[in-house]
Design a protein around this motif. Structure first.
Motif, PDB file in Angstrom:
ATOM      1  N   UNK A  30     -20.756   8.541 -16.030  1.00 48.57           N
ATOM      2  CA  UNK A  30     -19.403   8.851 -15.567  1.00 48.57           C
ATOM      3  C   UNK A  30     -18.460   9.087 -16.745  1.00 48.57           C
ATOM      4  N   UNK A  31     -18.594   8.260 -17.772  1.00 47.90           N
ATOM      5  CA  UNK A  31     -17.747   8.410 -18.964  1.00 47.90           C
ATOM      6  C   UNK A  31     -17.968   9.775 -19.618  1.00 47.90           C
ATOM      7  N   UNK A  32     -19.220  10.148 -19.756  1.00 48.79           N
ATOM      8  CA  UNK A  32     -19.548  11.447 -20.359  1.00 48.79           C
ATOM      9  C   UNK A  32     -18.978  12.584 -19.521  1.00 48.79           C
ATOM     10  N   UNK A  33     -19.064  12.455 -18.213  1.00 51.88           N
ATOM     11  CA  UNK A  33     -18.533  13.469 -17.305  1.00 51.88           C
ATOM     12  C   UNK A  33     -17.016  13.583 -17.440  1.00 51.88           C
ATOM     13  N   UNK A  34     -16.339  12.452 -17.479  1.00 54.33           N
ATOM     14  CA  UNK A  34     -14.880  12.438 -17.568  1.00 54.33           C
ATOM     15  C   UNK A  34     -14.394  13.001 -18.903  1.00 54.33           C
ATOM     16  N   UNK A  35     -15.089  12.659 -19.976  1.00 54.99           N
ATOM     17  CA  UNK A  35     -14.719  13.193 -21.294  1.00 54.99           C
ATOM     18  C   UNK A  35     -14.899  14.710 -21.333  1.00 54.99           C
ATOM     19  N   UNK A  36     -15.941  15.202 -20.667  1.00 53.18           N
ATOM     20  CA  UNK A  36     -16.234  16.638 -20.672  1.00 53.18           C
ATOM     21  C   UNK A  36     -15.184  17.446 -19.919  1.00 53.18           C
ATOM     22  N   UNK A  37     -14.423  16.787 -19.042  1.00 55.92           N
ATOM     23  CA  UNK A  37     -13.377  17.493 -18.293  1.00 55.92           C
ATOM     24  C   UNK A  37     -12.243  17.963 -19.205  1.00 55.92           C
ATOM     25  N   UNK A  38     -12.050  17.245 -20.309  1.00 58.57           N
ATOM     26  CA  UNK A  38     -10.941  17.549 -21.241  1.00 58.57           C
ATOM     27  C   UNK A  38      -9.608  17.652 -20.500  1.00 58.57           C
ATOM     28  N   UNK A  39      -9.418  16.750 -19.569  1.00 57.57           N
ATOM     29  CA  UNK A  39      -8.200  16.742 -18.748  1.00 57.57           C
ATOM     30  C   UNK A  39      -7.033  16.198 -19.572  1.00 57.57           C
ATOM     31  N   UNK A  40      -6.000  17.018 -19.748  1.00 54.60           N
ATOM     32  CA  UNK A  40      -4.860  16.621 -20.569  1.00 54.60           C
ATOM     33  C   UNK A  40      -4.081  15.458 -19.959  1.00 54.60           C
ATOM     34  N   UNK A  41      -4.300  15.206 -18.684  1.00 53.76           N
ATOM     35  CA  UNK A  41      -3.594  14.098 -18.032  1.00 53.76           C
ATOM     36  C   UNK A  41      -4.207  12.746 -18.403  1.00 53.76           C
ATOM     37  N   UNK A  42      -5.446  12.748 -18.902  1.00 47.55           N
ATOM     38  CA  UNK A  42      -6.106  11.500 -19.281  1.00 47.55           C
ATOM     39  C   UNK A  42      -5.671  11.101 -20.687  1.00 47.55           C
TER      40      UNK A  42
END
Length: 225
Positions: A30-42
């Motif tokens: 999940x962490x790898x997936x979330x990092x890959x999103x490159x979501x500026x809101x995170x």
């Protein structure tokens, strides 16, 4: 999977209630997936044993919209297989000279010092979480034979690079600090690097293998006694 409010600008994703290798892989995937999103809101994504904390920009998301988005992304996320590509070998000088509790662990385990060293250095450890100090990686699990409870009274000063165990976990102190773990040895490997964006060459995707070395080799690597 449960997603709950942590604060006005953060939430926690809970993947399980029990610490285990399988649940750790869920967190890492999940962490790898979330990092890959490159979501500026995170603003920050912090993984732990069974959960992930996300701090986010409240001008871009509220809790409910972010929870809905995360649920869609993570609910049926496949768990990635382990990779041996992230194995990091750490040279350690195990001795009574720097291993302040090496004798204590041996007595508690009813083993010789050499047996303790062999058991500690023979395993490949997973990084379950990073915290307490930048670069302080919680590694598991040590061999059942050398599981030793932490000290009843923590020391005020543990030298940088001290390799230690507490119960089923092992770790390296990335800088001088107070601590109550059992010290087995010392390494010259730098777990904290202010020039790195993540402040450490170790991540939750890393695997750690300790390698016993002699005093001369430890000193030649820049180790300090």
């Amino acid at each position: 999977m449960k997603i709950q409010v942590a604060s006005v600008d953060s939430l926690i994703i809970y993947f399980a209630d029990v610490i285990s290798k399988e649940n750790s892989l869920k967190v890492k995937s999940a962490y790898k997936c979330l990092k890959a999103l490159n979501n500026k809101a995170f603003i920050e994504i912090i993984p732990s044993y069974t959960s992930i904390l996300i701090t986010y920009d409240i001008f871009l998301y509220d809790f409910y919209s972010l929870r809905n988005m995360l649920t869609k992304i993570l609910d049926n996320l496949p768990i990635e297989k382990e990779s041996s590509q992230n194995l990091i070998k750490i040279d350690v000088y195990y001795s009574l000279e720097v291993g302040l509790d090496l004798q204590r662990v041996a007595l508690h385990s009813n083993l010789s010092i050499d047996e303790v060293i062999k058991l500690h250095s023979s395993k490949i450890y997973d990084v379950y979480a990073i915290g307490f100090l930048p670069g302080f990686a919680y590694l598991a699990s040590v061999d059942e034979k050398i599981k030793t409870p932490r000290l009843k009274t923590p020391r005020k000063k543990i030298p940088k690079g001290s390799v230690a165990i507490a119960d089923s976990q092992t770790a390296v102190y990335p800088k001088e600090s107070p601590g109550g773990w059992n010290i087995l040895g010392r390494t010259a490997f730098n777990f904290f690097d202010k020039d790195l964006e993540a402040l450490s060459p170790i991540s939750i995707e890393s695997k750690i293998k300790f390698n016993p070395i002699c005093k001369e080799e430890f000193l030649s690597q820049g180790g300090i006694i």
